[in-house]
Every structure is written in structure tokens, then in C-alpha cells.
Write a protein that holds these residues in place. Structure first.
Motif, PDB file in Angstrom:
ATOM      1  N   TYR A  25      41.541  39.378  41.022  1.00 17.54           N
ATOM      2  CA  TYR A  25      41.910  40.287  39.443  1.00 17.54           C
ATOM      3  C   TYR A  25      40.738  41.343  39.005  1.00 17.54           C
ATOM      4  O   TYR A  25      41.393  42.051  38.248  1.00 17.54           O
ATOM      5  N   GLU A  26      39.598  41.127  39.574  1.00 22.46           N
ATOM      6  CA  GLU A  26      38.712  41.977  39.648  1.00 22.46           C
ATOM      7  C   GLU A  26      38.030  42.453  41.219  1.00 22.46           C
ATOM      8  O   GLU A  26      36.795  41.246  41.094  1.00 22.46           O
ATOM      9  N   PRO A  27      38.357  43.169  41.620  1.00 23.68           N
ATOM     10  CA  PRO A  27      37.526  43.380  42.634  1.00 23.68           C
ATOM     11  C   PRO A  27      36.190  43.080  43.515  1.00 23.68           C
ATOM     12  O   PRO A  27      35.500  42.926  44.794  1.00 23.68           O
ATOM     13  N   SER A  28      35.885  43.730  41.863  1.00 22.44           N
ATOM     14  CA  SER A  28      33.774  44.051  42.280  1.00 22.44           C
ATOM     15  C   SER A  28      33.345  42.549  41.716  1.00 22.44           C
ATOM     16  O   SER A  28      31.943  42.357  42.128  1.00 22.44           O
ATOM     17  N   ASN A  29      34.395  41.361  41.665  1.00 16.06           N
ATOM     18  CA  ASN A  29      33.318  39.880  41.498  1.00 16.06           C
ATOM     19  C   ASN A  29      33.424  39.286  42.974  1.00 16.06           C
ATOM     20  O   ASN A  29      34.268  39.381  43.817  1.00 16.06           O
ATOM     21  N   ARG A  30      32.602  38.387  43.069  1.00  9.73           N
ATOM     22  CA  ARG A  30      32.127  38.015  44.173  1.00  9.73           C
ATOM     23  C   ARG A  30      33.084  36.659  44.305  1.00  9.73           C
ATOM     24  O   ARG A  30      33.463  36.128  45.696  1.00  9.73           O
ATOM     25  N   ASN A  31      33.121  35.825  43.025  1.00 12.86           N
ATOM     26  CA  ASN A  31      34.131  35.058  42.892  1.00 12.86           C
ATOM     27  C   ASN A  31      35.132  34.382  43.689  1.00 12.86           C
ATOM     28  O   ASN A  31      36.456  34.914  43.002  1.00 12.86           O
ATOM     29  N   ILE A  32      35.874  33.972  44.571  1.00  8.82           N
ATOM     30  CA  ILE A  32      37.117  34.134  44.418  1.00  8.82           C
ATOM     31  C   ILE A  32      38.393  32.686  44.904  1.00  8.82           C
ATOM     32  O   ILE A  32      39.141  32.778  44.583  1.00  8.82           O
ATOM     33  N   TYR A  33      37.288  31.689  44.249  1.00  3.49           N
ATOM     34  CA  TYR A  33      38.057  30.209  43.634  1.00  3.49           C
ATOM     35  C   TYR A  33      37.804  30.169  42.554  1.00  3.49           C
ATOM     36  O   TYR A  33      38.456  29.326  42.105  1.00  3.49           O
ATOM     37  N   ARG A  34      36.500  29.666  42.204  1.00  2.85           N
ATOM     38  CA  ARG A  34      36.018  29.749  40.987  1.00  2.85           C
ATOM     39  C   ARG A  34      36.355  30.350  39.253  1.00  2.85           C
ATOM     40  O   ARG A  34      36.166  31.826  40.042  1.00  2.85           O
ATOM     41  N   GLY A  35      36.544  30.559  38.369  1.00  4.89           N
ATOM     42  CA  GLY A  35      36.382  31.683  37.344  1.00  4.89           C
ATOM     43  C   GLY A  35      37.517  31.330  36.726  1.00  4.89           C
ATOM     44  O   GLY A  35      38.388  30.712  37.130  1.00  4.89           O
ATOM     45  N   TYR A  36      38.142  32.799  36.170  1.00  2.89           N
ATOM     46  CA  TYR A  36      39.072  33.056  35.104  1.00  2.89           C
ATOM     47  C   TYR A  36      39.732  33.192  35.848  1.00  2.89           C
ATOM     48  O   TYR A  36      40.135  34.767  36.925  1.00  2.89           O
ATOM     49  N   PHE A  37      41.683  33.218  35.394  1.00  2.47           N
ATOM     50  CA  PHE A  37      42.468  34.027  35.806  1.00  2.47           C
ATOM     51  C   PHE A  37      43.303  34.267  34.697  1.00  2.47           C
ATOM     52  O   PHE A  37      43.533  33.116  33.696  1.00  2.47           O
ATOM     53  N   PRO A  38      43.467  35.373  34.514  1.00  2.42           N
ATOM     54  CA  PRO A  38      44.340  36.012  33.311  1.00  2.42           C
ATOM     55  C   PRO A  38      45.795  35.178  33.402  1.00  2.42           C
ATOM     56  O   PRO A  38      46.963  35.177  34.632  1.00  2.42           O
ATOM     57  N   ALA A  39      47.044  35.163  32.196  1.00  2.00           N
ATOM     58  CA  ALA A  39      48.690  35.189  32.546  1.00  2.00           C
ATOM     59  C   ALA A  39      48.944  36.672  33.002  1.00  2.00           C
ATOM     60  O   ALA A  39      48.397  37.338  32.192  1.00  2.00           O
ATOM     61  N   ILE A  40      49.913  36.313  33.987  1.00  2.00           N
ATOM     62  CA  ILE A  40      50.320  37.801  34.757  1.00  2.00           C
ATOM     63  C   ILE A  40      51.809  37.730  33.950  1.00  2.00           C
ATOM     64  O   ILE A  40      52.969  36.764  34.826  1.00  2.00           O
TER      65      ILE A  40
END
Length: 340
Positions: A79-94
Motif C-alpha cells: 500500500y505504500e511502496p516506500s515502506n520496507r515491511n511486506i508481511y507485518r503492518g497496517y492495511f487499509p479498507a479498500i
């Protein structure tokens, strides 16, 4: 496995902590029977640390009340290409997807020197946290609850092992250094934009009424899902006749359901059951904990189980999970972010 259920059993597991042999055996049998026939049960009587009331739930979900400026620095790279994390972290309602929810995934608290990181596995990542001053006490509350749910997971595994006539700790070594996930979820009320183009796909007829789907029909991928749900309800499990059975929302309880892995691990003796979440026109919040083995744990049937069913070849858990999780919108195509 029968699957001929019309209700979800409620099991008081207090005897697992301090009961005598007879009462503990009764609980083991109730849990094992539910695993064989339904794949779902609700537990009460767990430790206070593994029990949420409205105040504790609100404290855990406080991050989801934050602004975009707080959430986006720990959003997944999807969701944010500049961030490093791919598995952990925030995800928005789409908008335009069946699973209309926002949330954050938190794993074990791995320090840079943790030996698990040396495996280089894409499902092993350090957690990212918002500034302490923005959500004071949140990180500590999350880690305390994470530890309590791991402890509950081991209690349930020991009961399952005894039911299967295995040593209490038969599963334990697979879960030491595990990669469990604590997920904080909020299902917003659907907007017109969220259903544009999928109006017919999201509708479900149940008991003569039409509902919008919030999480579509699926089986979980892992071992045990330990879920705290609020009083809004909407979670349903499907029996063999195709009927959708409401999973009761009992204050302070934890819903337990089996994932595909546990069905595979027991050579189809246990059951992973399809389930879904229907919308009610209200915001719904839930806190699932996916109790998972280590990514390099090799999953193979217990002694004496290989001849009881189709016989699955041994597989490393991390490899199995990568294949499975990509069925879900928040993880679809998440590995190409690393060039894989």
C-alpha cells in the motif's frame, strides 16, 4: 468428520489450568470432539490475561483510531511502496473488494539479533510501531496480550495432544520460536464507493434477508485461530448441509477454529470449516490471534496417523503458508514487492 452441526459448542476450559484428571479429560474430549466434527468451538474460563472486556479491546484497537499520518508509515509495502515491511503492518479498507476491513498484523517481537531472522524467510519481519507519545502504552498492551494468547494456544495444543493419545507436549517443539500473528480488525460500515462494481457479488441471502458480506467464505490457513469478537456478531460457520450457523458472541470468550494446516496435520481427522462474516450495518471489531508454528517447522502426521487418511507429504510451514495467504486480498501478490 461429520460436519452435521446446528450450533457451536461452548467449552469451559478452566479445568485445563487447575482441574483434576477427570475434569481435564472431560475438557480434552469436548475440544477433540469439536475438532473432529465441527472445527469450531468457543472457550470460556481461560486466564484473565487472555480475556478481553470492552475497555481492554478498545485499548488494543486504539491504533486504528489514529490518523493516516500515524498509520501510513507502518503500512505494508503493498500500500505504500516506500515502506520496507511486506508481511507485518497496517492495511487499509479498500473499495471494490469483498473483504472490506482495515487492520494491522503484529508478529513476535524480533530483535535484530534474533536467530529467526537469519533464516531470511519473507514471513519473518520485525514489528513496526507508532511513536509511544502518540499511542501511549499501546505497544506494551499488545505484547502482553500476544504472550497471553500464545499461552492459551499451548493449553489448547496440550488438550488436543491428549485427545489424540499423544504426549502433552507433542506439538510444542514446532511452536517454539513460532511466527504467530495478532491481528486487530475493524470492519467499517460499507459506503457506496466500497460496493461500486461488486453490488451483486457482496449480497448474501440468509434466513430470508439480504446481507452484505464483510469477509467472504473461506477456511483459515494455519493451525489454530483464537478470536475475540465484539457483540455485533456476524461470524458464521458452514455445516455439511450448507447451512450457515451463527458463532455466538459471548462476553470475554474466545472463538477457536481450525485452519487447513491442522486438518492436514491430523491427516483429515480434524476439520477446517468454511466461515464468513456478514455485515449488520454497524461497525464490527475483532481481534484474531493466528497461533502458528515456526516457519521452518516441518509438518508431518503424528505416529500412527499416516494410514488414517490420504497421507500428506511433509512440508515446511512457511512454504505452506506463503502459498495459502495469497488467496486473501491483503496478501495478494505481496511477494513481488521483494522481486520474488
Amino acid at each position: 468428520m461429520t460436519g452435521d452441526f446446528t450450533s457451536i459448542p461452548v467449552v469451559d476450559i478452566a479445568p485445563l489450568y487447575d482441574g483434576d484428571g477427570t475434569s481435564r479429560h472431560t475438557v480434552d474430549e469436548a475440544i477433540g470432539g469439536a475438532c473432529c466434527d465441527i472445527g469450531f468451538f468457543v472457550v470460556t474460563g481461560q486466564s484473565s490475561a487472555a480475556r478481553l472486556d470492552e475497555t481492554r479491546r478498545s485499548r488494543l484497537l486504539a491504533f486504528l483510531d489514529c490518523t493516516r499520518e500515524v498509520k501510513w508509515p507502518i503500512a505494508r509495502r503493498k500500500y505504500e511502496p516506500s515502506n520496507r515491511n511486506i508481511y507485518r503492518g497496517y492495511f487499509p479498507a479498500i473499495d471494490g473488494v469483498l473483504a472490506y476491513k482495515e487492520g494491522i498484523d503484529i508478529g513476535p517481537e524480533l530483535t535484530p539479533s534474533d536467530p529467526r531472522l537469519s533464516l531470511g524467510h519473507p514471513l519473518l519481519e520485525t514489528n513496526l510501531w507508532p511513536p509511544e507519545a502518540v499511542v501511549p502504552g499501546w505497544r506494551s498492551a499488545i505484547l502482553d496480550y500476544y504472550a497471553a494468547m500464545e499461552e492459551l494456544g499451548f493449553q489448547l495444543l496440550h488438550a488436543i495432544a491428549r485427545f489424540l493419545a499423544l504426549p502433552d507436549d507433542w506439538f510444542d517443539d514446532k511452536f517454539r520460536g513460532g511466527n504467530s500473528t495478532l491481528r486487530l480488525l475493524r470492519y467499517p460500515v460499507r459506503t457506496a464507493a466500497s460496493v461500486a462494481g461488486i453490488e451483486e457479488k457482496i449480497l448474501r441471502l440468509h434466513d430470508g434477508k439480504r446481507y452484505e458480506i464483510m469477509t467472504a467464505e473461506h477456511c483459515d490457513s494455519g493451525c489454530l485461530t483464537l478470536l475475540h469478537q465484539d457483540g455485533v456478531g456476524g461470524l458464521q460457520a458452514r455445516n455439511r448441509q450448507g447451512d450457515w450457523i451463527d458463532v455466538p458472541a459471548i462476553d470475554g470468550s474466545v472463538v477457536v477454529n481450525l485452519g487447513d494446516l491442522m486438518q492436514r496435520w491430523t491427516n483429515d481427522l480434524f476439520r477446517a470449516t468454511e466461515h464468513r462474516v456478514l455485515g449488520s450495518g454497524q461497525v464490527r471489531e475483532s481481534v484474531p490471534f493466528f497461533f502458528e508454528p515456526a516457519v521452518d517447522a516441518v509438518i508431518a502426521a503424528p505416529p500412527g496417523f499416516a494410514e488414517r487418511g490420504p497421507g500428506y507429504p511433509p512440508i515446511a510451514y512457511g512454504d505452506y503458508l506463503i502459498e495459502k495467504v495469497q488467496r486473501f486480498p491483503e496478501f495478494s501478490n505481496f511477494l513481488p514487492a521483494l522481486g520474488n
